[in-house]
Design an enzyme around this catalytic site. Structure first.
Site: not given
Ligand SMILES: [Zn+2]
Length: 295
Positions: A61, A65, A133, A196
């Site tokens: 995604h 980060d 997420h 995530d």
């Protein structure tokens, strides 16, 4: 050669000991770079891997980060004269971010944008599965085709050696000897990356039967309310994914900076991971897929 090189293990903010995400999977001739966060280029130097060894880039995604290291890695590949095409996989919803990051890198690398919007195979053996997420996110699974393992004693018994063995593997039969008579089924190795996400069917699907399973483990079990609020996994939930899926080795990563020591997260995962080996990754750790299983 098959090896997972962990370049970074921090979620959201890096720490003195943990860089942002970044994972290089060496898989035979390929170098798959997953989720290059900030600092990935330098972490590759620490790990002793050349930027030009990257043959494919996979983003789960577009949170920073997981992708802010992309321009640096691409620019370094250009500097080093990497001439091969580099497919970049990412959720289609992240198109603007990915295009901006690739543009920042400048020309010099033959980048091929390969967005995906639903589950399915995105390259031979490489599939994506949607996760849950706060922005569209997909995990990845790499599966080697099933094959057969030759048995040297049976080959010797039928008197086959040298080039005839290669022919047997290609053609399935040499004279009166069938491949099935001198070999046993060999299940293809599987790598999966779950990054995530809250607990969801996609994460379970990815973990199912994985020999080497890399998952986020952002929060400790006692912080489950935070995991729920931000749609992340607790260590125990990560362990359960491996346990239910019958995974071989579970590598935990993407830790919140609130845990200077993640020993207890590994214990919480281990408690629910069944027979899986559980390791909390540190930056620059390397993991080989566990030995092949009998079919
Ligand atoms: Zn993250």
């Amino acid at each position: 050669m098959r090896e997972l090189i962990v370049l970074g293990t921090a979620s959201q903010v890096p720490t003195r000991t943990r860089n942002h995400n970044g994972y290089l999977l060496r898989w035979d001739g390929e170098g798959l770079l997953f989720d290059p966060g900030e600092g990935t280029q330098r972490q590759m130097i620490h790990a002793g891997v050349a930027a030009s060894s990257v043959t494919r880039i996979c983003l789960t995604h577009v949170h920073g980060d997981h992708c802010f290291g992309l321009p640096g890695v691409l620019a370094r590949m250009a500097l080093d004269g990497a001439g091969h095409p580099v497919p970049v996989h990412y959720p289609a919803a992240g198109e603007d971010v990915v295009r901006a990051l690739v543009a920042l890198a400048g020309p010099g690398v033959d980048v091929r944008l390969v967005p995906h919007g639903s589950a399915g195979e995105v390259a031979p053996g490489l599939a994506v599965v949607p996760l849950r997420h706060r922005v569209p996110a997909f995990g990845y699974r790499l599966v080697e085709p099933d094959g057969r393992t030759l048995l040297s004693d049976r080959l010797a018994a039928v008197g086959l050696s040298g080039p005839a063995v290669g022919r047997l593997q290609r053609e399935g039969r040499v004279g009166g000897v069938r491949l099935a008579d001198v070999s046993v089924p060999r299940r293809g190795q599987r790598f999966a990356l779950v990054m995530d996400t809250a607990v969801c069917a996609g994460a379970e699907e990815l973990a199912d039967g994985a020999d080497l399973l890399l998952t986020e483990s952002t929060f400790a079990d006692e912080d489950e309310d935070l995991a729920e609020a931000y749609l992340h996994l607790t260590a125990g939930q990560a362990g359960a994914l491996a346990g239910h899926g019958g995974a071989g080795t579970l590598v935990l990563t993407h830790f919140s900076a609130r845990y200077p020591d993640v020993t207890h997260l590994a214990a919480q995962a281990r408690a629910r991971a069944g027979a899986a080996r559980v390791v909390a990754a540190a930056d620059l750790d390397r993991f080989a897929p566990p030995p092949r299983r009998a079919s």
